[in-house]
Scaffold this active site. Structure first.
Site, PDB file in Angstrom:
ATOM      1  N   LYS A  55     -37.958  73.022  28.955  1.00 25.16           N
ATOM      2  CA  LYS A  55     -36.892  73.985  28.645  1.00 25.16           C
ATOM      3  C   LYS A  55     -36.828  75.105  29.686  1.00 25.16           C
ATOM      4  O   LYS A  55     -37.864  75.523  30.208  1.00 25.16           O
ATOM      5  CB  LYS A  55     -37.190  74.562  27.253  1.00 25.16           C
ATOM      6  N   ASN A  65     -22.738  72.972  24.213  1.00 27.30           N
ATOM      7  CA  ASN A  65     -23.845  73.839  23.801  1.00 27.30           C
ATOM      8  C   ASN A  65     -23.749  75.177  24.490  1.00 27.30           C
ATOM      9  O   ASN A  65     -23.240  75.298  25.599  1.00 27.30           O
ATOM     10  CB  ASN A  65     -25.202  73.168  24.099  1.00 27.30           C
ATOM     11  N   ASN A  84     -32.994  76.671  38.040  1.00 25.40           N
ATOM     12  CA  ASN A  84     -31.709  76.551  37.353  1.00 25.40           C
ATOM     13  C   ASN A  84     -30.767  77.657  37.829  1.00 25.40           C
ATOM     14  O   ASN A  84     -30.812  78.781  37.328  1.00 25.40           O
ATOM     15  CB  ASN A  84     -31.938  76.640  35.835  1.00 25.40           C
ATOM     16  N   CYS A  91     -26.853  77.564  34.863  1.00 25.53           N
ATOM     17  CA  CYS A  91     -26.637  77.658  33.418  1.00 25.53           C
ATOM     18  C   CYS A  91     -25.303  78.327  33.127  1.00 25.53           C
ATOM     19  O   CYS A  91     -25.093  79.477  33.497  1.00 25.53           O
ATOM     20  CB  CYS A  91     -27.763  78.426  32.730  1.00 25.53           C
ATOM     21  N   LYS A 122     -31.344  73.026  40.808  1.00 24.57           N
ATOM     22  CA  LYS A 122     -30.392  72.351  39.910  1.00 24.57           C
ATOM     23  C   LYS A 122     -28.996  72.943  40.062  1.00 24.57           C
ATOM     24  O   LYS A 122     -28.786  74.142  39.858  1.00 24.57           O
ATOM     25  CB  LYS A 122     -30.858  72.477  38.458  1.00 24.57           C
ATOM     26  N   ILE A 140     -25.881  66.871  37.484  1.00 29.15           N
ATOM     27  CA  ILE A 140     -25.254  68.173  37.290  1.00 29.15           C
ATOM     28  C   ILE A 140     -25.777  68.833  36.020  1.00 29.15           C
ATOM     29  O   ILE A 140     -26.237  68.151  35.118  1.00 29.15           O
ATOM     30  CB  ILE A 140     -23.703  68.043  37.187  1.00 29.15           C
ATOM     31  N   GLY A 186     -26.382  63.594  33.879  1.00 29.99           N
ATOM     32  CA  GLY A 186     -25.063  63.796  33.285  1.00 29.99           C
ATOM     33  C   GLY A 186     -24.594  62.544  32.571  1.00 29.99           C
ATOM     34  O   GLY A 186     -24.124  61.600  33.206  1.00 29.99           O
ATOM     35  N   GLY A 200     -30.595  63.449  29.280  1.00 38.24           N
ATOM     36  CA  GLY A 200     -30.443  64.707  28.534  1.00 38.24           C
ATOM     37  C   GLY A 200     -29.991  64.493  27.112  1.00 38.24           C
ATOM     38  O   GLY A 200     -30.767  64.037  26.255  1.00 38.24           O
TER      39      GLY A 200
HETATM   40  C1  LIG Z   1     -28.927  71.866  24.202  1.00 37.85           C
HETATM   41  C2  LIG Z   1     -29.011  71.855  25.688  1.00 37.85           C
HETATM   42  C3  LIG Z   1     -29.838  72.778  26.339  1.00 37.85           C
HETATM   43  C4  LIG Z   1     -29.936  72.785  27.738  1.00 37.85           C
HETATM   44  N1  LIG Z   1     -30.771  73.681  28.349  1.00 37.85           N
HETATM   45  C5  LIG Z   1     -30.911  73.664  29.701  1.00 37.85           C
HETATM   46  C6  LIG Z   1     -31.821  74.544  30.360  1.00 37.85           C
HETATM   47  O1  LIG Z   1     -32.561  75.318  29.721  1.00 37.85           O
HETATM   48  N2  LIG Z   1     -31.898  74.503  31.722  1.00 37.85           N
HETATM   49  C7  LIG Z   1     -31.112  73.631  32.468  1.00 37.85           C
HETATM   50  O2  LIG Z   1     -31.200  73.630  33.706  1.00 37.85           O
HETATM   51  N3  LIG Z   1     -30.257  72.762  31.857  1.00 37.85           N
HETATM   52  C8  LIG Z   1     -30.149  72.772  30.519  1.00 37.85           C
HETATM   53  N4  LIG Z   1     -29.283  71.886  29.902  1.00 37.85           N
HETATM   54  C9  LIG Z   1     -28.491  70.946  30.720  1.00 37.85           C
HETATM   55  C10 LIG Z   1     -29.137  69.559  30.786  1.00 37.85           C
HETATM   56  O3  LIG Z   1     -30.432  69.623  31.362  1.00 37.85           O
HETATM   57  C11 LIG Z   1     -28.252  68.583  31.601  1.00 37.85           C
HETATM   58  O4  LIG Z   1     -28.108  69.069  32.917  1.00 37.85           O
HETATM   59  C12 LIG Z   1     -26.878  68.422  30.986  1.00 37.85           C
HETATM   60  O5  LIG Z   1     -26.943  68.391  29.578  1.00 37.85           O
HETATM   61  C13 LIG Z   1     -26.180  67.150  31.476  1.00 37.85           C
HETATM   62  O6  LIG Z   1     -26.930  66.008  31.166  1.00 37.85           O
HETATM   63  P1  LIG Z   1     -26.647  65.102  29.830  1.00 37.85           P
HETATM   64  O7  LIG Z   1     -25.169  64.789  29.833  1.00 37.85           O
HETATM   65  O8  LIG Z   1     -27.509  63.893  30.011  1.00 37.85           O
HETATM   66  O9  LIG Z   1     -27.047  65.921  28.657  1.00 37.85           O
HETATM   67  C14 LIG Z   1     -29.172  71.855  28.504  1.00 37.85           C
HETATM   68  C15 LIG Z   1     -28.347  70.921  27.844  1.00 37.85           C
HETATM   69  C16 LIG Z   1     -28.264  70.904  26.458  1.00 37.85           C
HETATM   70  C17 LIG Z   1     -27.365  69.885  25.795  1.00 37.85           C
END
Ligand SMILES: Cc1cc2nc3c(=O)[nH]c(=O)nc-3n(C[C@H](O)[C@H](O)[C@H](O)COP(=O)(O)O)c2cc1C
Length: 309
Positions: A51, A75, A133, A136, A171, A197, A249, A271
């Site tokens: 996280k 989110n 990161n 965000c 990132k 992404i 992604g 993710g």
């Molecule tokens: C609930 C949630 C919390 C996330 N928290 C972070 C985070 O703390 N730091 C970060 O770099 N990305 C965070 N992300 C982004 C994910 O790491 C990822 O880049 C993004 O969801 C796209 O991938 P996915 O489509 O496989 O979920 C978060 C995504 C979700 C859904």
């Protein structure tokens, strides 16, 4: 001989970041890894990204913060986390006993915050790398603001690079005009790899209440809906930099992951898929292994960038 899935994310550097296979978890969707230790053998993964971690603990954004949409999730968690001191004291000693490398995703309001986080985590046993990161979409200060402009992204990367000997992955955000230019700037400032992404800025409205459905008004869209966007960006960035690219992604299956690898990613992150299927990352790994066995592919190098040639 079983196929060789290993991948080195920091070629020629020490300490390196050698993964047994290319399947990682995406930050914010897999907690600190410990939460899933009883669900499947997490040691089989290539790496775990924890996280987003900040200098001080954070409460995150107002509720509601998570909403299912067509083909995805919106989110706006706002980087709720326990803070770097607790990560070092409570989580790192557990990770130190693991075979799977753990990478810490860090976030700050200023370049100095990022440098301070990097310095605190340098040399901590159990921490194998940093994911910076700068993407965000759910925090007012810093966050994505650094990832939007190449010069700001380079400044944060350089500050982190100076503060640590750990492998540095930056990132990237899709919410920018020219992601390849941002990637090039990060590579030039000392990043070992880039991951992309992060989620795409999005919104939903509760029509009964006539109000935004997310407490923070906008959130980040993730899940299957963003896969084609992410794939196009990975393809573009892989052609723009010589450092390894990590694709993320909408990856929910081995076929999805193979698309990213063939587009030029050296590794992938799973993710939101973990929410629907807590074993998703392991299923992706086993599916890649099965594909390689079926196709007679001996090493991952034969797949990476295959669609570019
Ligand atoms: C609930 C949630 C919390 C996330 N928290 C972070 C985070 O703390 N730091 C970060 O770099 N990305 C965070 N992300 C982004 C994910 O790491 C990822 O880049 C993004 O969801 C796209 O991938 P996915 O489509 O496989 O979920 C978060 C995504 C979700 C859904």
């Amino acid at each position: 001989m079983p196929p060789d899935l290993s991948v080195q994310l920091t070629p020629g550097k020490k300490p390196g970041l050698a993964l047994a296979n290319p399947v990682m978890t995406a930050s914010g969707t897999f907690g600190y890894g410990t939460e899933y230790a009883d669900v499947f053998d997490i040691q089989r993964l290539g790496a775990i990204v924890c996280k987003g971690t900040t200098l001080k603990p954070r409460e995150g954004n107002p509720q509601p913060r998570l909403l299912e949409t067509a083909g995805g999730v919106l989110n706006s968690i706002g980087l709720q986390n326990i803070g770097v001191a607790a990560v070092i004291k409570e989580k790192a000693p557990v990770w130190a006993g693991w075979r799977v490398p753990v990478i810490i995703n860090i976030a700050g309001d200023t370049a100095a915050d990022y440098a301070s986080l990097a310095a605190k985590l340098n040399g901590v046993k159990g921490v194998s790398g940093l994911e910076v990161n700068i993407s965000c979409p759910n925090v007012r200060e810093g966050g994505a603001a650094f990832g939007v402009r190449p010069d700001a992204a380079a400044a944060v990367t350089a500050a982190v690079r100076k503060a640590t000997t750990l492998p540095v992955i930056v990132k990237l955000t899709p919410n920018t005009g020219d992601i390849a230019a941002v990637a090039r700037a990060c590579a030039g400032a000392g990043a070992d790899a880039v991951s992309l992404i992060n989620s795409i800025k999005g919104m939903a409205i509760n029509i009964a209440r006539r109000r935004p459905a997310i407490g923070n008004i906008t959130g980040g869209l993730s899940g299957p809906a963003i896969k084609p966007v992410a794939l196009a960006m990975v393809y573009e960035v892989a052609g723009a930099v010589t450092i390894p690219v990590i694709g993320c992604g909408g990856i929910a299956s081995a076929a999805d992951a193979l698309e990213f690898l063939m587009a030029g990613a050296s590794a992938v992150q799973v993710g939101s898929a973990t929410y629907a299927n807590p074993r998703a990352a392991l299923d992706v790994l086993e599916g890649i292994e099965a594909f390689m066995a079926k196709e007679g592919i001996k090493s991952l190098g034969e797949i990476i960038g295959a669609a570019r040639k």
